[in-house]
Design a protein around this motif. Sequence first.
Motif, PDB file in Angstrom:
ATOM      1  N   GLN A  73     -24.856 -16.115  15.591  1.00 33.10           N
ATOM      2  CA  GLN A  73     -24.078 -17.011  14.584  1.00 33.10           C
ATOM      3  C   GLN A  73     -24.276 -18.419  14.767  1.00 33.10           C
ATOM      4  O   GLN A  73     -24.439 -19.218  13.718  1.00 33.10           O
ATOM      5  CB  GLN A  73     -22.601 -16.473  14.444  1.00 33.10           C
ATOM      6  N   HIS A  74     -24.267 -18.830  15.869  1.00 35.45           N
ATOM      7  CA  HIS A  74     -24.414 -20.080  16.197  1.00 35.45           C
ATOM      8  C   HIS A  74     -26.029 -20.805  15.743  1.00 35.45           C
ATOM      9  O   HIS A  74     -26.158 -21.674  15.292  1.00 35.45           O
ATOM     10  CB  HIS A  74     -24.285 -20.325  17.823  1.00 35.45           C
ATOM     11  N   LEU A  75     -26.930 -19.874  15.950  1.00 36.20           N
ATOM     12  CA  LEU A  75     -28.174 -20.040  16.013  1.00 36.20           C
ATOM     13  C   LEU A  75     -28.528 -20.238  14.468  1.00 36.20           C
ATOM     14  O   LEU A  75     -29.354 -21.024  13.753  1.00 36.20           O
ATOM     15  CB  LEU A  75     -29.239 -19.017  16.594  1.00 36.20           C
ATOM     16  N   LEU A  76     -27.947 -19.106  13.815  1.00 36.35           N
ATOM     17  CA  LEU A  76     -28.295 -19.357  12.141  1.00 36.35           C
ATOM     18  C   LEU A  76     -27.633 -20.326  11.416  1.00 36.35           C
ATOM     19  O   LEU A  76     -28.168 -20.857  10.439  1.00 36.35           O
ATOM     20  CB  LEU A  76     -27.821 -18.018  11.498  1.00 36.35           C
ATOM     21  N   HIS A  77     -26.519 -20.775  11.821  1.00 40.64           N
ATOM     22  CA  HIS A  77     -25.923 -21.963  11.414  1.00 40.64           C
ATOM     23  C   HIS A  77     -26.199 -23.453  11.707  1.00 40.64           C
ATOM     24  O   HIS A  77     -26.019 -24.337  11.098  1.00 40.64           O
ATOM     25  CB  HIS A  77     -24.323 -21.781  11.576  1.00 40.64           C
ATOM     26  N   SER A  78     -27.089 -23.513  12.781  1.00 45.63           N
ATOM     27  CA  SER A  78     -27.666 -24.696  13.133  1.00 45.63           C
ATOM     28  C   SER A  78     -29.208 -24.938  12.673  1.00 45.63           C
ATOM     29  O   SER A  78     -29.988 -24.212  13.077  1.00 45.63           O
ATOM     30  CB  SER A  78     -27.790 -24.684  14.862  1.00 45.63           C
ATOM     31  N   GLU A  79     -29.283 -25.963  11.852  1.00 47.03           N
ATOM     32  CA  GLU A  79     -30.556 -26.470  11.150  1.00 47.03           C
ATOM     33  C   GLU A  79     -31.127 -26.976  12.195  1.00 47.03           C
ATOM     34  O   GLU A  79     -32.611 -26.499  12.101  1.00 47.03           O
ATOM     35  CB  GLU A  79     -30.151 -27.210  10.128  1.00 47.03           C
ATOM     36  N   ARG A  80     -30.795 -27.563  13.138  1.00 47.67           N
ATOM     37  CA  ARG A  80     -31.814 -28.120  14.232  1.00 47.67           C
ATOM     38  C   ARG A  80     -32.544 -26.852  15.159  1.00 47.67           C
ATOM     39  O   ARG A  80     -33.711 -27.011  15.490  1.00 47.67           O
ATOM     40  CB  ARG A  80     -30.878 -28.933  15.045  1.00 47.67           C
ATOM     41  N   MET A  84     -32.844 -23.909  14.028  1.00 50.83           N
ATOM     42  CA  MET A  84     -33.708 -23.115  13.383  1.00 50.83           C
ATOM     43  C   MET A  84     -35.027 -23.863  13.196  1.00 50.83           C
ATOM     44  O   MET A  84     -36.003 -23.107  13.288  1.00 50.83           O
ATOM     45  CB  MET A  84     -32.929 -22.880  11.733  1.00 50.83           C
ATOM     46  N   ASN A  85     -35.097 -25.057  13.008  1.00 55.73           N
ATOM     47  CA  ASN A  85     -36.294 -25.835  13.009  1.00 55.73           C
ATOM     48  C   ASN A  85     -37.191 -25.750  14.357  1.00 55.73           C
ATOM     49  O   ASN A  85     -38.244 -25.699  14.047  1.00 55.73           O
ATOM     50  CB  ASN A  85     -35.970 -27.249  12.706  1.00 55.73           C
ATOM     51  N   TRP A  86     -36.319 -25.859  15.279  1.00 57.77           N
ATOM     52  CA  TRP A  86     -36.974 -25.699  16.589  1.00 57.77           C
ATOM     53  C   TRP A  86     -37.804 -24.398  16.747  1.00 57.77           C
ATOM     54  O   TRP A  86     -38.865 -23.992  17.431  1.00 57.77           O
ATOM     55  CB  TRP A  86     -36.033 -25.839  17.813  1.00 57.77           C
ATOM     56  N   PHE A 121     -42.416 -20.717  16.914  1.00 59.84           N
ATOM     57  CA  PHE A 121     -43.037 -19.531  16.622  1.00 59.84           C
ATOM     58  C   PHE A 121     -44.390 -20.185  16.063  1.00 59.84           C
ATOM     59  O   PHE A 121     -45.585 -19.382  16.037  1.00 59.84           O
ATOM     60  CB  PHE A 121     -42.363 -18.732  15.455  1.00 59.84           C
ATOM     61  N   ALA A 122     -44.499 -21.079  15.061  1.00 53.93           N
ATOM     62  CA  ALA A 122     -45.737 -21.557  14.779  1.00 53.93           C
ATOM     63  C   ALA A 122     -46.695 -21.703  15.631  1.00 53.93           C
ATOM     64  O   ALA A 122     -47.766 -21.385  15.755  1.00 53.93           O
ATOM     65  CB  ALA A 122     -45.246 -22.716  13.680  1.00 53.93           C
ATOM     66  N   ALA A 123     -46.076 -22.492  16.689  1.00 57.26           N
ATOM     67  CA  ALA A 123     -47.134 -22.975  17.863  1.00 57.26           C
ATOM     68  C   ALA A 123     -47.568 -21.695  18.484  1.00 57.26           C
ATOM     69  O   ALA A 123     -48.909 -21.667  18.939  1.00 57.26           O
ATOM     70  CB  ALA A 123     -46.404 -24.045  18.771  1.00 57.26           C
ATOM     71  N   CYS A 124     -46.791 -20.638  18.812  1.00 61.14           N
ATOM     72  CA  CYS A 124     -47.189 -19.614  19.423  1.00 61.14           C
ATOM     73  C   CYS A 124     -48.227 -18.722  18.722  1.00 61.14           C
ATOM     74  O   CYS A 124     -49.211 -18.373  19.124  1.00 61.14           O
ATOM     75  CB  CYS A 124     -46.054 -18.514  19.724  1.00 61.14           C
TER      76      CYS A 124
END
Length: 102
Positions: A70-77, A79-81, A86-89
């Motif tokens: 819940q904390h992760l899904l509601h944090s835009e920062r 989610m961007n991280w 994932f893009a870098a991986c």
Amino acid sequence: APQSRRALVWRGVVLNILNPKLPLFFVAFIPQFVPAGSPISLLFELGLGFTLMTFVVFLGYAALAARGRQHLLHSERAMNWLRRTFAACFAGLGLKLAAESA
């Protein structure tokens, strides 16, 4: 398709019962703590104690994961991280695949 909680719990129970690692663990590890000549019920008590402790720990993991989700899904920062990570991986895996020789 989404499943009910009961179906998920039942699936987990069946999966753990049929998992060969758990019975092998009990057969190999727990008898070391049972004195020779003691009743087999002591072995079952130790197994039950291990199972109950594992259940409590897994409940804690589940509660922590649910709260963190819940904390992760509601944090835009956050989610961007995650998206950048994932893009870098995937970019790294793509480069590794491109560099592999056939």
